[in-house]
Write a protein that holds these residues in place. Structure first.
Motif, short mmCIF file in Angstrom:
data_model
loop_
_atom_site.label_atom_id
_atom_site.label_comp_id
_atom_site.label_asym_id
_atom_site.label_seq_id
_atom_site.Cartn_x
_atom_site.Cartn_y
_atom_site.Cartn_z
N LYS A 42 47.92 32.63 59.60
CA LYS A 42 47.29 33.15 60.82
C LYS A 42 47.49 32.19 61.99
CE LYS A 42 43.16 35.53 62.37
NZ LYS A 42 41.85 36.08 62.02
N ASP A 43 47.42 30.89 61.70
CA ASP A 43 47.60 29.86 62.74
C ASP A 43 48.99 29.91 63.37
OD1 ASP A 43 45.16 29.03 62.01
OD2 ASP A 43 45.80 27.11 61.13
N VAL A 77 50.42 40.05 64.53
CA VAL A 77 51.06 39.91 65.84
C VAL A 77 51.88 38.62 65.77
CG1 VAL A 77 50.77 39.80 68.33
CG2 VAL A 77 49.12 41.06 66.95
N ILE A 78 53.17 38.73 66.04
CA ILE A 78 54.11 37.62 65.86
C ILE A 78 54.93 37.46 67.14
CG2 ILE A 78 55.87 39.16 64.85
CD1 ILE A 78 56.70 36.93 62.96
N ARG A 79 55.38 36.24 67.41
CA ARG A 79 56.28 36.03 68.53
C ARG A 79 57.60 36.75 68.25
NH1 ARG A 79 53.02 31.70 69.20
NH2 ARG A 79 53.43 31.29 67.00
N GLU A 128 46.23 35.57 53.03
CA GLU A 128 46.15 35.37 54.48
C GLU A 128 47.51 34.98 55.07
OE1 GLU A 128 42.98 34.74 56.55
OE2 GLU A 128 42.09 36.10 55.07
N VAL A 129 48.57 35.30 54.31
CA VAL A 129 49.92 34.88 54.73
C VAL A 129 50.83 36.09 54.93
CG1 VAL A 129 51.98 33.63 53.98
CG2 VAL A 129 49.72 32.64 53.57
N PHE A 130 51.49 36.12 56.09
CA PHE A 130 52.51 37.13 56.35
C PHE A 130 53.84 36.60 55.82
CE2 PHE A 130 55.88 38.49 59.45
CZ PHE A 130 55.97 39.80 59.01
N PHE A 131 54.59 37.45 55.13
CA PHE A 131 55.88 36.98 54.60
C PHE A 131 57.00 37.98 54.87
CE2 PHE A 131 56.40 39.79 51.01
CZ PHE A 131 55.11 40.18 50.69
N MET A 132 58.20 37.44 54.97
CA MET A 132 59.42 38.23 55.02
C MET A 132 60.35 37.58 54.01
SD MET A 132 59.78 38.57 59.19
CE MET A 132 60.91 39.94 59.32
#
Lengths: 245, 245, 245
Positions: free
Chosen positions: B178-179, B132-134, B159-163
């Motif tokens: 996550k933070d 869930v991202i802004r 634990e890292v979301f990347f684009m």
């Protein structure tokens, strides 16, 4: 080695002051800051920028030179918010500049500095007249002149600074006395300049409170002001046009 | 039978979320609200919208289907002020939708629903990673990626979301822990998507506080968020590109 | 002889109200103020402007006529800030108008008034219906009509003022009762007008609180309102289109 953090707005203003004349530039790094000297492709205008170490929130550099595509860098900086901090770091082996803003990082290839036009020698000029004018007044006069001509003359007559443009049917004139200026040192001066360049320079200068102008008789014009919240010095030198009348 | 009143801004947001993918759509009416399912002409992206009865100030409908030219409807809604109420009523015999805003009434011909592409079957997907991202962070990363490529990969590493987007000389990367996100459920995931579609979707999602993303390994992406002041659900499904390297 | 000072905004509004129909106009000067009458090149619309001496901060004029290029004058006035004062003075021998704003002076060649189309005779019309409408309501209805047609009819039916436009598939209608208007004097009236002209006129009228409309049956329309902070009167007369149905 180069690693620095700077406010987005300060960096944008700095890059813009150079990119108004050239698309690519050599950034000279020293332990004390960054400097750029560049001449436009037609050899009519020169920009000289010095950004002190103090303009940065943090700054570490060894002597070196970076070749930067300014159009691309402007595009990247557009994505930053006004209050973002921009982190710059040099990846020496890959020859790339890493630009970080918040969680986003952009890795930009550097240009070979030797492929970019050499740094010009800044001529020493002793110009007789000197004025200090509000940036917006300069910009306003240049915009008005564009309505009637492609050229504009600037000079000092007695104790009055003037800017004049003559079109086929209409003409535009700005006259300011010492009271209306921030400062005036009289001296015989009148030169004609191309509005193409004055427009670009005055757009940048127009954002500034105080702009110093040195001017002579058919001599180059020197326009100087502070940028990046007073931590940077920009100066432009603009060659005169010979009046054909 | 259909007769409803809704705030102009809610209706605009709703229509825009569909018109970003298609020019015409079938609006399904029930006593509980309105829903739309549509696939873009290239079969790459699908939108699914549900607008509950509660989103309306008043709402009465019997089961039915309206064929609507979204480009035209957007044009009509442009004339409404943000705080205007829009009154919609169906003229069944003339096959027209009457759109009233203050004293103005616009009578719009409906399209024959059978002339509009059929509602797609929404595939059930079980995607391993969830974040869930802004909305603005998503939009920002997509805008940055556009500077260097036509494609962007998204995924989760540990634990890292990347684009990430790779251009010929430059590349862009966003990494969020996550933070820095609103939520993250790790899972093996990396897929490549066309920025054409991500740009359209992220423009709509960029206005929203929270955007849910479900993602897998070379699998479609699912982007979901609330619209119309939480009374509407929009979800997009976007097919992955096969990496050619 | 002509010498006057006026607020930039008042002058801009005044010039715009004429330049929406014509590019050049004859300005008639008297000791009491300035007036302009002009007809558009296609002879469909006429504008009549009277700007009283009171609209000016100072005003001195002897009888005369100035031929003015409105496009050029609009361009010059763009440079003025909203709160600037504009000083106008006629250089009779050189046939030029000197426009001063702060330290800047623009010398504009005047046109030979005899080269500009003659001032039209304003026909006396006795139109049966009269309404007073908020400028923004008029503008809004015209903008809506443009979505469906190139023509719009206006009229009064019983105690209701209406504006209607019919397109091939869609139509737009505005109906306002006396309560929703500022005033209404009923009378049999319905005429069709070209939206090309109504759009231009309603853009100017849309900035005004109260717009008076006089209308008849297949007769010209008269639209009147105050400009320049109530010191100026503008009125437009617009010829009807003959309905071809």
């Amino acid at each position: 080695m180069f690693k620095a953090v700077i406010g987005a707005e300060k960096l944008k203003d700095t890059i813009e002051s150079i990119s108004t004349l050239v698309d690519e530039a050599r950034f000279k790094l020293t332990a004390d800051g960054v400097s750029v000297r560049a001449v436009d492709p037609a050899n009519v205008a020169m920009v000289s920028l010095d950004l002190a170490k103090d303009a940065f929130d943090s700054f570490e550099a060894t002597e070196g030179e970076l070749g930067i595509d300014l159009t691309k860098l402007n595009g990247i900086l557009e994505m930053a918010d006004k209050n973002d901090n921009i982190e710059l770091s040099l990846d020496e082996t890959a020859h790339k500049l890493v630009i970080r803003m918040r969680e986003l990082s952009y890795t930009m290839s550097l240009l070979d500095p030797s492929s970019i036009r050499k740094e010009p020698k800044v001529p020493a000029l002793d110009l007789p007249a000197h004025i200090v004018i509000r940036g917006e007044d300069l910009k306003r006069a240049v915009r008005a002149a564009e309505k009637v001509s492609d050229y504009m003359s600037m000079g000092v007559r007695g104790e009055v600074f003037f800017m004049e443009a003559e079109g086929d049917t209409d003409n535009v004139q700005l006259e300011m006395t010492k009271d209306q200026l921030i400062d005036l040192k009289p001296g015989e001066a009148k030169s004609l300049f191309s509005l193409d360049y004055l427009t670009d320079i005055s757009k940048i200068a127009g954002k500034t409170g105080e702009v110093s102008i040195d001017i002579g008789k058919d001599y180059p014009l020197k326009v100087r002001f502070k940028i990046a919240q007073n931590h940077g010095d920009v100066s432009y030198m603009l060659a005169p046009r010979v009046e054909s009348e």
